[in-house]
Design a protein around this motif. Structure first.
Motif, PDB file in Angstrom:
ATOM      1  N   TYR A  87       0.818  -1.218   0.000  1.00  0.00           N
ATOM      2  CA  TYR A  87       0.000   0.000   0.000  1.00  0.00           C
ATOM      3  C   TYR A  87       0.850   1.265   0.000  1.00  0.00           C
ATOM      4  O   TYR A  87       0.602   2.185  -0.777  1.00  0.00           O
ATOM      5  N   TYR A  88       1.861   1.316   0.872  1.00  0.00           N
ATOM      6  CA  TYR A  88       2.575   2.568   1.082  1.00  0.00           C
ATOM      7  C   TYR A  88       3.848   2.719   0.263  1.00  0.00           C
ATOM      8  O   TYR A  88       4.138   3.792  -0.249  1.00  0.00           O
ATOM      9  N   GLU A  89       4.673   1.678   0.175  1.00  0.00           N
ATOM     10  CA  GLU A  89       6.016   1.889  -0.379  1.00  0.00           C
ATOM     11  C   GLU A  89       6.345   1.017  -1.590  1.00  0.00           C
ATOM     12  O   GLU A  89       6.991   1.474  -2.525  1.00  0.00           O
ATOM     13  N   GLN A  90       6.045  -0.249  -1.546  1.00  0.00           N
ATOM     14  CA  GLN A  90       6.355  -1.162  -2.659  1.00  0.00           C
ATOM     15  C   GLN A  90       7.859  -1.180  -2.950  1.00  0.00           C
ATOM     16  O   GLN A  90       8.284  -1.277  -4.099  1.00  0.00           O
ATOM     17  N   LEU A  91       8.668  -1.131  -1.890  1.00  0.00           N
ATOM     18  CA  LEU A  91      10.115  -1.110  -2.020  1.00  0.00           C
ATOM     19  C   LEU A  91      10.723  -2.405  -1.491  1.00  0.00           C
ATOM     20  O   LEU A  91      10.294  -2.920  -0.460  1.00  0.00           O
ATOM     21  N   GLN A  92      11.719  -2.903  -2.204  1.00  0.00           N
ATOM     22  CA  GLN A  92      12.356  -4.175  -1.891  1.00  0.00           C
ATOM     23  C   GLN A  92      13.491  -3.945  -0.879  1.00  0.00           C
ATOM     24  O   GLN A  92      14.646  -3.760  -1.240  1.00  0.00           O
ATOM     25  N   TYR A  93      13.123  -3.936   0.408  1.00  0.00           N
ATOM     26  CA  TYR A  93      14.095  -3.763   1.484  1.00  0.00           C
ATOM     27  C   TYR A  93      14.744  -5.113   1.808  1.00  0.00           C
ATOM     28  O   TYR A  93      14.066  -6.139   1.926  1.00  0.00           O
ATOM     29  N   ILE A  94      16.059  -5.099   2.039  1.00  0.00           N
ATOM     30  CA  ILE A  94      16.781  -6.351   2.261  1.00  0.00           C
ATOM     31  C   ILE A  94      16.313  -7.040   3.533  1.00  0.00           C
ATOM     32  O   ILE A  94      16.146  -8.269   3.561  1.00  0.00           O
ATOM     33  N   GLY A  95      16.084  -6.275   4.619  1.00  0.00           N
ATOM     34  CA  GLY A  95      15.668  -6.902   5.873  1.00  0.00           C
ATOM     35  C   GLY A  95      14.381  -7.682   5.717  1.00  0.00           C
ATOM     36  O   GLY A  95      14.240  -8.787   6.252  1.00  0.00           O
ATOM     37  N   ASP A  96      13.444  -7.125   4.974  1.00  0.00           N
ATOM     38  CA  ASP A  96      12.195  -7.815   4.691  1.00  0.00           C
ATOM     39  C   ASP A  96      12.419  -8.984   3.741  1.00  0.00           C
ATOM     40  O   ASP A  96      11.879 -10.080   3.920  1.00  0.00           O
ATOM     41  N   THR A  97      13.233  -8.718   2.707  1.00  0.00           N
ATOM     42  CA  THR A  97      13.368  -9.658   1.605  1.00  0.00           C
ATOM     43  C   THR A  97      14.023 -10.964   2.043  1.00  0.00           C
ATOM     44  O   THR A  97      13.704 -12.034   1.519  1.00  0.00           O
ATOM     45  N   ARG A  98      14.952 -10.893   3.002  1.00  0.00           N
ATOM     46  CA  ARG A  98      15.574 -12.138   3.459  1.00  0.00           C
ATOM     47  C   ARG A  98      14.511 -13.099   3.998  1.00  0.00           C
ATOM     48  O   ARG A  98      14.501 -14.293   3.678  1.00  0.00           O
ATOM     49  N   ILE A  99      13.598 -12.591   4.811  1.00  0.00           N
ATOM     50  CA  ILE A  99      12.540 -13.430   5.367  1.00  0.00           C
ATOM     51  C   ILE A  99      11.574 -13.869   4.276  1.00  0.00           C
ATOM     52  O   ILE A  99      11.159 -15.033   4.219  1.00  0.00           O
ATOM     53  N   GLN A 100      11.233 -12.958   3.362  1.00  0.00           N
ATOM     54  CA  GLN A 100      10.305 -13.297   2.290  1.00  0.00           C
ATOM     55  C   GLN A 100      10.852 -14.412   1.401  1.00  0.00           C
ATOM     56  O   GLN A 100      10.110 -15.294   0.965  1.00  0.00           O
ATOM     57  N   ALA A 101      12.150 -14.362   1.102  1.00  0.00           N
ATOM     58  CA  ALA A 101      12.746 -15.398   0.267  1.00  0.00           C
ATOM     59  C   ALA A 101      12.642 -16.764   0.939  1.00  0.00           C
ATOM     60  O   ALA A 101      12.314 -17.768   0.289  1.00  0.00           O
ATOM     61  N   LEU A 102      12.889 -16.820   2.238  1.00  0.00           N
ATOM     62  CA  LEU A 102      12.776 -18.091   2.955  1.00  0.00           C
ATOM     63  C   LEU A 102      11.339 -18.593   2.978  1.00  0.00           C
ATOM     64  O   LEU A 102      11.089 -19.805   2.888  1.00  0.00           O
ATOM     65  N   VAL A 103      10.372 -17.681   3.087  1.00  0.00           N
ATOM     66  CA  VAL A 103       8.960 -18.087   2.981  1.00  0.00           C
ATOM     67  C   VAL A 103       8.711 -18.722   1.616  1.00  0.00           C
ATOM     68  O   VAL A 103       8.026 -19.751   1.501  1.00  0.00           O
ATOM     69  N   SER A 104       9.280 -18.137   0.572  1.00  0.00           N
ATOM     70  CA  SER A 104       9.106 -18.691  -0.778  1.00  0.00           C
ATOM     71  C   SER A 104       9.718 -20.079  -0.886  1.00  0.00           C
ATOM     72  O   SER A 104       9.133 -20.978  -1.505  1.00  0.00           O
ATOM     73  N   TYR A 105      10.898 -20.287  -0.310  1.00  0.00           N
ATOM     74  CA  TYR A 105      11.539 -21.601  -0.379  1.00  0.00           C
ATOM     75  C   TYR A 105      10.698 -22.644   0.355  1.00  0.00           C
ATOM     76  O   TYR A 105      10.443 -23.741  -0.161  1.00  0.00           O
ATOM     77  N   TYR A 106      10.279 -22.311   1.576  1.00  0.00           N
ATOM     78  CA  TYR A 106       9.588 -23.285   2.417  1.00  0.00           C
ATOM     79  C   TYR A 106       8.151 -23.534   1.980  1.00  0.00           C
ATOM     80  O   TYR A 106       7.626 -24.634   2.169  1.00  0.00           O
ATOM     81  N   ASN A 107       7.503 -22.531   1.400  1.00  0.00           N
ATOM     82  CA  ASN A 107       6.082 -22.671   1.086  1.00  0.00           C
ATOM     83  C   ASN A 107       5.807 -22.982  -0.378  1.00  0.00           C
ATOM     84  O   ASN A 107       4.842 -23.681  -0.686  1.00  0.00           O
ATOM     85  N   ALA A 108       6.641 -22.460  -1.269  1.00  0.00           N
ATOM     86  CA  ALA A 108       6.388 -22.635  -2.697  1.00  0.00           C
ATOM     87  C   ALA A 108       7.488 -23.404  -3.409  1.00  0.00           C
ATOM     88  O   ALA A 108       7.302 -23.812  -4.559  1.00  0.00           O
ATOM     89  N   GLY A 109       8.634 -23.585  -2.750  1.00  0.00           N
ATOM     90  CA  GLY A 109       9.750 -24.237  -3.419  1.00  0.00           C
ATOM     91  C   GLY A 109      10.210 -23.463  -4.630  1.00  0.00           C
ATOM     92  O   GLY A 109      10.736 -24.028  -5.584  1.00  0.00           O
ATOM     93  N   ASN A 110      10.057 -22.156  -4.590  1.00  0.00           N
ATOM     94  CA  ASN A 110      10.322 -21.292  -5.751  1.00  0.00           C
ATOM     95  C   ASN A 110      11.408 -20.293  -5.388  1.00  0.00           C
ATOM     96  O   ASN A 110      11.313 -19.616  -4.362  1.00  0.00           O
ATOM     97  N   ASP A 111      12.439 -20.180  -6.233  1.00  0.00           N
ATOM     98  CA  ASP A 111      13.518 -19.252  -5.935  1.00  0.00           C
ATOM     99  C   ASP A 111      13.719 -18.192  -7.015  1.00  0.00           C
ATOM    100  O   ASP A 111      14.666 -17.423  -6.961  1.00  0.00           O
ATOM    101  N   THR A 112      12.833 -18.126  -8.013  1.00  0.00           N
ATOM    102  CA  THR A 112      13.035 -17.187  -9.125  1.00  0.00           C
ATOM    103  C   THR A 112      12.996 -15.741  -8.648  1.00  0.00           C
ATOM    104  O   THR A 112      13.860 -14.929  -9.008  1.00  0.00           O
ATOM    105  N   LEU A 113      12.008 -15.386  -7.849  1.00  0.00           N
ATOM    106  CA  LEU A 113      11.919 -14.013  -7.363  1.00  0.00           C
ATOM    107  C   LEU A 113      13.075 -13.707  -6.413  1.00  0.00           C
ATOM    108  O   LEU A 113      13.561 -12.575  -6.367  1.00  0.00           O
TER     109      LEU A 113
END
Length: 750
Positions: free
Chosen positions: A373-399
């Motif tokens: 809603y507010y920023e839509q910015l790819q912050y590293i602190g957020d992104t590290r956790i988001q990437a692990l969510v993608s690995y564990y939940n979707a098995g997807n590493d493209t993003l």
């Protein structure tokens, strides 16, 4: 567009008609634009892009147009828009432009050149005001001026002008780099799924027919009437809004979008209250507005997607009635597919995972970002956790690979990365550069792609080189520049997310993060890089470990302090002390108890609890995992459908921050116990922490297949089955005892 400087706000249409003797079996083209495009073939939408990047790595998509082409006349058309000074902070720009090129000589007939026609759409204006702070503007569209039918083959474009050729579009590395350095996008097209708006919560000025808006039901607003409709999607979403309407010449339709409604202001920051409640609350939010031309069959779709749970529709009619024929959204997001499964009788836990997955999806489109809603910015602190969510939940590493490429490319000459990228404004959080090294280590451990990480080690060395400039003789950092954000903490000497610094300019939180990064760097260099760097980083880590123990340990408090004065203490410093082994193993239990129970410590927000939970599990408290989820339970009680950004969800700016989705990692890694025990996830270590749970099972995706676990207590014995993919072995740890795991099915009665 001829006569266009390329830097002003504008919406432009480009089109070209071609004749084909037969419908082709394939017709691939490369396409890109600045800022963005929507590509149509014979009136059908076929591609949206480009995926966000920067001028040094500008994305183009490759699209097969064959399914949309036919024998005979065909029209390829593009809407290109530049939001100029109103563009999102995440949107980089060189100048307005559009490129389409055939992938082979067979498609050259469609290449962008002077045979393309173009025009400037005059119907659009940016919506006034500055809200929200970093995302794109809303639109005002005057349908009286709008060009219609321009996407179709039978449209008469004879009065349109010939497009102007700027210069040849070149791949990165070809030419001198002027303009856009073009790179093929790693990403697929984003998901587009029509989504009905669920509920009408309020209506003033009209009696709304039954079924609206969940069903396609027409609403006719009489002349000289003001109508307000409050619509509720029931959960937060990202969607292009679609409006179909007729009649009502001169009428205006304004749509405002909000994550939630606000309580009446008293003092300080506005409180949000329960997100399900609307009575007595104020609506604040960004807006789009449309002015009707009075004709039948008018249609409006937002140029870019909007984030909302609530939509406030205000309709003002003039001398003619206006009919709203339909109003709905088209959901968009990175096309993740949920592959992880949890089978449990704990409905609350399943709800936490559902909300976490929704949060993660809404914060992932062409990049990961902190909030939609507010920023839509790819912050590293957020992104590290988001990437692990993608690995564990979707098995997807493209993003995740896309994010790592972009962050690596954001490094400044000093070696440190930008805190967020892509961005048209600089911001540096040095600690986030250290978490980026953690991202590399995570990818190395969980995804089987060593060559990708090997290519990023130069960036890891540059980052650690930056920090070396600020290390004192004992290894401790002093006066690190830029914004030393660590976490959103209320009080306790923290200021603007910065942990306290001592009089000597040092901070244990930053020293511990650097130590963590040295340890990760040493491991990766030993296996993938240069042994000399591994040796150097191990020596630096050993020195820093001894310094931290000496400098920050308080015998009186039996805690690691935040500064050398040893007057302030936090969950953060002691969490990192456990994770980096600065704290000797014999102290972990006592430190863990203080982290959990000492309210005088500066408390971790929902973001840093990811690290705190890792440390507590390492310290032997994993069986208490379900008792650590109160902040998520509080969010649910307040009606949130995604996780809030800040510790107090009543005043949290953002209602959707993916760093709060860490339970979607922890339930599988801590509770079910499934973790990588070797680079590439080629060995598995399974250490469940079930607490009082007696029956639970689950699945996570793995690079080689799936990992399935099931735990069931009969009253006297545990029946345990663990199914591993082909060629994967590992260790099962039960009550401190190791059991070897082979590929395929493993069964235990214990």
């Amino acid at each position: 567009m001829p006569g266009n400087t390329g830097t002003e706000y504008g919406i432009y249409y480009f089109r070209k008609s071609i004749t084909l003797n037969a419908k082709p079996s394939t017709f691939k083209v490369h396409v890109s634009a600045d800022n963005r495009y929507k590509l149509y073939v014979n009136g059908q939408l076929v591609s949206i892009g480009p995926a966000r990047g920067d001028n040094y790595s500008w994305n183009y998509e490759t699209v097969d147009l064959a399914p949309y082409l036919k024998s005979g006349n065909n029209t390829v058309a593009a809407l290109v828009f530049n939001e100029a000074q109103f563009r999102p902070v995440a949107q980089v720009s060189f100048r307005t432009g559009f490129m389409l090129q055939g992938a082979t000589a067979a498609e050259d007939i469609i290449n962008t050149n002077k045979t393309w026609k173009c025009t400037n759409e005059k119907a659009y204006l940016p919506y006034p005001g500055w809200f929200p702070i970093a995302a794109s503007k809303g639109e005002i569209v005057d349908m009286n001026k709008l060009i219609t039918g321009w996407k179709t083959t039978d449209f008469d474009d004879s009065k349109w002008t010939a497009a102007e050729e700027l210069f040849e579009a070149l791949p990165k590395g070809r030419g001198d780099g002027f303009g856009w350095m073009l790179m093929p996008s790693l990403l697929p097209q984003m998901e587009l799924t029509d989504q009905r708006i669920s509920t009408l919560r309020k209506a003033t000025g009209i009696n709304v027919p039954a079924g609206f808006p969940k069903a396609k039901v027409a609403i006719t607003v009489p002349p000289n009437t003001v109508v307000k409709l409050l619509l509720d999607q029931d959960t937060l979403t990202n969607a292009y809004l679609n409006l179909a309407f007729s009649g009502g010449k001169g009428s205006s339709i304004t749509m405002r979008y909000a994550e939630t409604l606000y309580e009446k202001r008293t003092e300080g920051r506005r409180r949000k209250g329960n997100r399900d409640e609307v009575e007595g609350k104020d609506f604040l939010g960004r807006a789009d507005s449309v002015i009707s031309n009075g004709k039948e069959g008018q249609a409006f779709t937002t140029l870019y997607w909007r984030t909302f749970r609530y939509i406030q529709v205000t309709i003002r009619t003039g001398e003619m009635p206006l009919t709203i024929n339909d109003l709905y959204g088209t959901f968009t997001g990175y096309p993740f597919r949920l592959k992880a499964k949890l089978n449990s009788g704990d409905e609350e836990l399943k709800s936490i995972l559902d909300i976490g997955w929704r949060t993660a999806r809404l914060c992932a489109i062409e990049t990961y970002f902190d909030c939609p809603y507010y920023e839509q910015l790819q912050y590293i602190g957020d992104t590290r956790i988001q990437a692990l969510v993608s690995y564990y939940n979707a098995g997807n590493d493209t993003l995740a690979r896309n994010a790592i490429n972009q962050i690596d490319g954001s490094r400044l000459p000093e070696g440190v990365t930008q805190s967020r990228w892509p961005s048209n404004g600089n911001q540096v959080i040095p600690g986030f550069s250290l978490w980026y090294i953690g991202m590399l280590h995570d990818y190395w451990m969980y995804r089987n792609d060593e060559s990708f990480i090997k290519g990023k080690l130069a960036g890891e060395r540059a980052i650690l080189g930056f920090f070396e400039q600020y290390q004192q003789a004992d290894g401790s950092l002093k006066d690190v520049p830029f914004w030393t954000f660590a976490d959103w903490v209320n009080g306790h000497g923290w200021d603007g997310g910065n942990a306290p610094k001592g009089a000597d300019g040092s901070s244990s939180v930053l020293d511990l993060q650097l130590l963590y990064a040295y340890e990760w760097g040493a491991e990766m260099e030993a296996k993938l890089g240069m042994p000399a760097y591994s040796d150097l980083y191990r020596k630096k880590a050993d020195q820093l470990k001894q310094t931290i123990r000496k400098k920050y340990w308080s015998e009186e408090q039996q805690l690691f302090a935040e500064t050398s004065e040893r007057t302030s203490f936090s969950q953060h410093a002691n969490t990192l002390a456990i994770l980096t082994d600065v704290a000797p193993e014999k102290t972990w239990q006592a430190l863990g108890n203080k982290i959990m129970n000492d309210s005088k410590l500066a408390q971790c927000s929902i973001y840093f609890k990811y690290y705190m939970h890792l440390a507590l599990a390492k310290a032997g408290f994993g069986d208490q995992y379900l008792s650590w989820l109160d902040v998520w339970r509080d969010n649910i009680k307040l009606g949130l459908s995604t996780w809030a950004e800040e510790p107090d969800p009543q005043v949290s700016r953002s209602d959707c921050h993916a760093w709060g989705a860490s339970p979607n990692i922890e339930v599988y890694r801590t509770l079910l116990g499934i973790d990588s025990d070797a680079p590439g996830f080629q060995k598995v270590k399974i250490t469940p922490h079930l607490g009082k749970i007696t029956n639970i099972s689950g699945t996570i995706p793995h690079p080689n297949g799936n990992i399935d676990v099931a735990y069931s207590y009969t009253g006297t014995k545990w029946n345990i089955t663990i199914d591993l993919p082909q060629k994967i072995t590992g260790t099962f740890v039960w009550k401190g005892k190791d059991h070897q795991l082979k590929q395929g099915k493993n069964s235990f009665i214990l």
